[in-house]
Design a protein around this motif. Structure first.
Motif, short mmCIF file in Angstrom:
data_model
loop_
_atom_site.label_atom_id
_atom_site.label_comp_id
_atom_site.label_asym_id
_atom_site.label_seq_id
_atom_site.Cartn_x
_atom_site.Cartn_y
_atom_site.Cartn_z
N UNK B 174 0.69 -1.35 0.05
CA UNK B 174 -0.06 0.26 -0.09
C UNK B 174 0.54 1.27 0.21
N UNK B 175 2.14 1.05 0.44
CA UNK B 175 3.35 1.89 0.95
C UNK B 175 3.16 2.77 -0.69
N UNK B 176 3.86 1.17 -0.80
CA UNK B 176 4.66 2.16 -2.75
C UNK B 176 2.84 2.41 -3.37
N UNK B 177 2.33 2.24 -3.49
CA UNK B 177 0.98 2.39 -3.85
C UNK B 177 0.42 4.15 -3.82
N UNK B 178 0.56 4.25 -2.68
CA UNK B 178 0.82 5.79 -2.07
C UNK B 178 1.94 7.37 -2.60
N UNK B 179 3.27 6.46 -2.30
CA UNK B 179 4.35 7.16 -3.22
C UNK B 179 4.52 7.69 -4.29
N UNK B 180 3.18 6.74 -4.91
CA UNK B 180 2.81 7.39 -6.43
C UNK B 180 2.16 8.44 -6.51
N UNK B 181 1.39 8.95 -5.16
CA UNK B 181 0.98 10.34 -5.36
C UNK B 181 1.81 11.14 -4.75
N UNK B 182 0.57 12.79 -5.33
CA UNK B 182 1.73 13.58 -4.78
C UNK B 182 1.72 14.44 -3.49
N UNK B 183 0.41 13.31 -2.77
CA UNK B 183 0.67 13.67 -1.35
C UNK B 183 2.00 13.25 -0.16
N UNK B 184 1.77 11.86 -0.78
CA UNK B 184 3.35 11.22 -1.01
C UNK B 184 4.15 10.92 -1.08
#
Lengths: 84, 339
Positions: B174-184
């Motif tokens: 899930x963190x890998x996915x989050x890192x693709x978002x601007x917020x993270x």
């Protein structure tokens, strides 16, 4: 058969997440359910999936479950007799 | 009607399992996201029950037990939980097995444990509690929604007390996915975190009371000036002297959000002590539960750990703690606690 029993013990510990147990802690004649390892009906479902996934054996008749999953030894015997 | 926080429990990336200490030592971030400082689970949960529980359930049960023991409450009138992601590890496990085995050979345990209300149910089963049990999955408002339910039910005289909690876990995937978002994003982004915080709320004050819950407001995508107006309104309603107030803000390293916090700091809270918590908990849907725990501790212990201080002087008497949390610029929550 001995090799299969050892493999089976490791797979049961992993599938059922028996964190504090080592393969040598499981007596092959000890009942899996009730007094022995104390497994329950959810574990029975996990063991049915384990047989099918790891050994390609489908338990068609639920009534045989009690017999097959009586102990690690009976499981190993069933696998030996039914594995293609 | 007054509502008091009489017991608290938090399992987080910090050493928070004991309420006797208050962030005296800080666990620094290792890796891409905050990991839980795991408690000795076996001291709280029987081994037979433990083996089927994923970490988020274990942490939830431990934090709930700490809060209940702290308050002396044995069988709460309601168990209310809030979570954004639910039981993420078991959900991933179940979905991966579904994909790998072409929707066959699915094992029951990870399915049973993957629902968002697993924790609320497990706590109730453990306590033998047959009372009202509800789980809220409202993104960045999940914990606040559980809290609001408790407030409404206590004020409506339907219940005398409630166990309220917010929990979330982070996984590698899930963190890998989050890192693709601007917020993270790694540059100027928030660092993901996780945690589980539970609170025993009661109508009655007692010798263990941490704080009084004065106000809770939530706003979805508010207009630019709306938050400032609402904060001023809350401060006026409860006669809050901002120089005797600690303001906990959800600073998370994201410049756009940081500006929003700074605006409020430089206007309404110019003479207040400003503190942060996401440097200790990380960013997650229910991080306001971490802030709620910290606010309770600040008021009871009348001190603010150095690791939380951002600016201003710590008041000699801390009468109020104001929490302002925002999640992805959409969900904004305002919580006021009083000594």
């Amino acid at each position: 058969m001995d090799k299969l029993i050892e493999e089976l013990k490791v797979e049961i510990i992993e599938a059922l997440n028996l964190e504090d147990m080592e393969p040598e802690d499981i007596d092959i004649n000890e009942p899996l359910f009730g007094d022995g390892l104390g497994l329950d009906s959810i574990d029975a479902l996990e063991l049915i999936v384990l047989l099918e996934k790891n050994y390609g054996i489908k338990v068609e008749d639920p009534k045989k479950g009690k017999e097959i999953f009586a102990s690690v030894k009976t499981m190993a015997e069933y696998i030996t007799a039914h594995q293609k | 009607m007054a509502i008091y926080i009489n017991g608290i429990g938090l399992i987080s990336p910090q050493e928070t399992k004991s309420n006797a200490s208050f962030l005296e030592e800080v666990n620094v971030l290792e890796g891409d996201y905050f990991k839980i400082a795991e408690p000795p689970y076996k001291e709280y949960i029987a081994p037979r029950e433990l083996r089927r529980m994923s970490r988020v359930i274990r942490n939830g049960i431990v934090s709930a037990k700490i809060a209940l023991n702290d308050s002396g409450l044995e069988n709460p009138d309601a168990i209310l939980t809030g979570t954004g992601l639910g039981c993420a590890t078991d959900t991933e496990k179940f979905l991966m097995a579904m994909s790998e085995n072409k929707e066959s050979l699915l094992t029951p345990t990870s399915f049973i444990q993957s629902t968002h209300n697993t924790l609320g149910g497990s706590i109730a089963i453990g306590l033998g509690c047959h009372n009202y049990n509800m789980t809220y999955v409202n993104r960045g408002f999940s914990f606040e929604s559980a809290l609001l339910d408790a407030i409404l039910m206590i004020n409506g005289q339907e219940i005398e007390n409630a166990l309220v909690g917010g929990f979330d876990e982070m996984t590698e995937n899930h963190n890998k996915l989050l890192l693709t978002q601007k917020h993270y994003a790694k540059e100027n982004g928030a660092v993901a975190g996780q945690g589980s915080g539970f609170f025993a709320l009661e109508k009655q004050i007692n010798e263990n009371t941490y704080a009084e819950l004065k106000e809770l407001e939530t706003y979805f995508k508010p207009e630019d000036s709306a938050i400032e107006e609402k904060v001023l309104q809350i401060l006026k309603t409860h006669d809050v002297n901002t120089s005797e107030c600690v303001v906990l803000m959800g600073f998370n390293g994201v410049p756009v959000e940081q500006n929003k916090y700074n605006e409020l700091r430089d206007s309404v809270f110019l003479n207040s002590c400003i503190a942060q918590y996401k440097n200790l908990s990380g960013e997650y849907y229910t991080s306001s539960a971490f802030a709620f725990w910290a606010a309770s501790q600040i008021l009871k212990k009348q001190s603010l750990p150095e690791c939380m201080l951002v600016s201003g002087n710590v008041p000699s008497t801390i009468k109020h703690v104001f929490i302002y949390n925002q999640f992805l610029k959409n969900e904004h929550s305002l919580i006021l606690l009083a000594k």
